[in-house]
Design a protein around this motif. Structure first.
Motif, PDB file in Angstrom:
ATOM      1  N   LEU A 151     -62.291 -58.920  -9.824  1.00 24.12           N
ATOM      2  CA  LEU A 151     -60.900 -59.217  -9.489  1.00 24.12           C
ATOM      3  C   LEU A 151     -60.729 -60.721  -9.557  1.00 24.12           C
ATOM      4  N   LEU A 152     -59.714 -61.168 -10.288  1.00 27.22           N
ATOM      5  CA  LEU A 152     -59.512 -62.584 -10.560  1.00 27.22           C
ATOM      6  C   LEU A 152     -58.201 -63.075  -9.972  1.00 27.22           C
ATOM      7  N   LYS A 153     -58.257 -64.256  -9.396  1.00 24.82           N
ATOM      8  CA  LYS A 153     -57.055 -64.961  -8.951  1.00 24.82           C
ATOM      9  C   LYS A 153     -56.764 -66.065  -9.958  1.00 24.82           C
ATOM     10  N   THR A 154     -55.573 -66.043 -10.564  1.00 25.50           N
ATOM     11  CA  THR A 154     -55.202 -67.052 -11.554  1.00 25.50           C
ATOM     12  C   THR A 154     -55.037 -68.408 -10.884  1.00 25.50           C
ATOM     13  N   LEU A 155     -55.701 -69.410 -11.460  1.00 24.07           N
ATOM     14  CA  LEU A 155     -55.570 -70.792 -10.976  1.00 24.07           C
ATOM     15  C   LEU A 155     -54.672 -71.609 -11.898  1.00 24.07           C
ATOM     16  N   TYR A 156     -54.941 -71.550 -13.198  1.00 22.51           N
ATOM     17  CA  TYR A 156     -54.135 -72.261 -14.197  1.00 22.51           C
ATOM     18  C   TYR A 156     -53.907 -71.324 -15.382  1.00 22.51           C
ATOM     19  N   TYR A 205     -52.888 -61.921  -9.878  1.00 25.33           N
ATOM     20  CA  TYR A 205     -54.213 -61.297  -9.770  1.00 25.33           C
ATOM     21  C   TYR A 205     -54.357 -60.285 -10.886  1.00 25.33           C
ATOM     22  N   THR A 206     -55.553 -60.205 -11.442  1.00 24.28           N
ATOM     23  CA  THR A 206     -55.824 -59.212 -12.479  1.00 24.28           C
ATOM     24  C   THR A 206     -57.307 -58.863 -12.451  1.00 24.28           C
ATOM     25  N   THR A 207     -57.664 -57.749 -13.055  1.00 29.68           N
ATOM     26  CA  THR A 207     -59.073 -57.388 -13.197  1.00 29.68           C
ATOM     27  C   THR A 207     -59.500 -57.594 -14.646  1.00 29.68           C
TER      28      THR A 207
END
Length: 341
Positions: free
Chosen positions: A40-45, A103-105
């Motif tokens: 699971l990813l949190k977008t930073l840029y 957020y995305t996987t």
């Protein structure tokens, strides 16, 4: 994660001419659960790039068009906030081609881990990423600039063009840039060491301005913009000139087919080469290119600028700004800070 919200940006209609906010929809969605082998990813840029405009048309190109009512996607630096992968851990920073979402996987092999000690993480979306590699391979493989030759770069203050000019200087060429504001002209001359820069908005006759800036003609033209600017440069080609054809941003929002001078005669009489390319043509050499760009960066031979727009809600404004010349260097959207330092 329940206290967090998630949103993504959908392309809901295909633009006619210049895109507008009406072509996109922000939609609230659930935060997805990663499956085995996923994170699971949190977008930073996130990166906004001119090529994305072409993907909004339902026409054949080198990549499939964006689908309607599906998220737009592009280059993203993200933080792993939950891992079901044996290769990535919570807190890792990664880069990948991902949906415009908070957020995305993603699968563990769909992203690449970054080392924040080597360079600022945003550099991986710019000078060490797709724009830098585009400049590197397009100029050196197709343009092949030689010491003392004249290299002209259009869109010279953008992420690709500014890198092209600096690499051409490293190779001993005389570099002429074309840009659209005095701020950009001053940056290219004073900060990056371009030999001459033309402000096409103020030049009056672009052809005359180019003649004065290129008294010995043009040996390499790195074409990012197309249109009348490229017509003028091509009229000054030398024998055996080379043209890496990278982008045509002046044409992307036209509603009718562009009509201009026929350039084949100029190519013929000068035995000149024009070759279109996309950076993925060089995928097998990316490691080599990134290593050389990183070395030049550490040696102080390359500089870069970033135009960072704050807030996921301003993503579309940042994208549209590309076509208004608002960015100096790489156009980015800062979405969030890392959860872990």
């Amino acid at each position: 994660m329940t206290e967090q919200k998630n949103q993504h940006i959908l392309l809901t209609s295909r633009p006619k001419g210049m895109p507008s906010m009406e072509n996109f929809t922000f939609e609230d969605i659930e935060i997805p659960e990663p499956q085995n082998g996923q994170v699971l990813l949190k977008t930073l840029y996130l990166s906004v790039d001119p090529y994305m405009r072409g993907r909004m048309n339902d026409t054949k190109s080198y990549v499939p068009p964006f689908e309607l009512n599906q998220p737009v996607s592009g280059g993203i630096v993200a933080e792993v906030v939950e891992s079901r992968s044996g290769e990535l851990e919570e807190g890792d920073l990664v880069i990948g081609n991902l949906p415009w979402a908070l957020y995305t996987t993603a699968g563990e092999h769909e992203v690449r881990k970054l080392d924040p000690e080597l360079a600022p993480i945003t550099a991986n979306l710019g000078i060490l990423g797709m724009p830098g590699l585009t400049a590197y391979f397009g100029l050196l493989d197709i343009g092949n600039p030689q010491e003392g030759e004249t290299v002209v770069v259009s869109g010279a203050a953008g992420a690709v063009g500014s890198t092209v000019g600096q690499i051409a200087k490293i190779k001993g060429a005389r570099v002429v840039g074309i840009a659209g504001s005095e701020e950009k002209v001053n940056y290219l001359k004073n900060e990056l060491g371009f030999d001459a820069v033309i402000n096409y908005r103020e030049a009056g006759s672009i052809r005359q301005a180019l003649k004065e800036a290129c008294p010995d003609g043009v040996d390499v033209y790195f074409d990012n913009v197309g249109g009348e600017i490229s017509d003028a440069v091509i009229s000054l080609l030398n024998k055996y000139a080379r043209i890496p054809l990278c982008g045509q941003i002046s044409l992307y929002n036209l509603e009718k087919q562009d009509v201009g001078p026929r350039i084949q005669g100029q190519l013929l009489i000068n035995s000149a080469l024009i070759k279109g390319f996309i950076v993925s043509n060089y995928a097998s050499q990316f490691e080599e290119g990134a290593k050389q760009l990183g070395q030049w960066l550490q040696e102080g031979k390359l500089k870069y600028e970033e135009n960072v727009v704050e807030g996921f809600e301003n993503t579309i404004h940042a994208f549209l700004g590309l076509f208004k010349g608002e960015n100096l260097g790489k156009q980015l959207v800062k979405v969030a800070e890392p959860s872990q330092s």
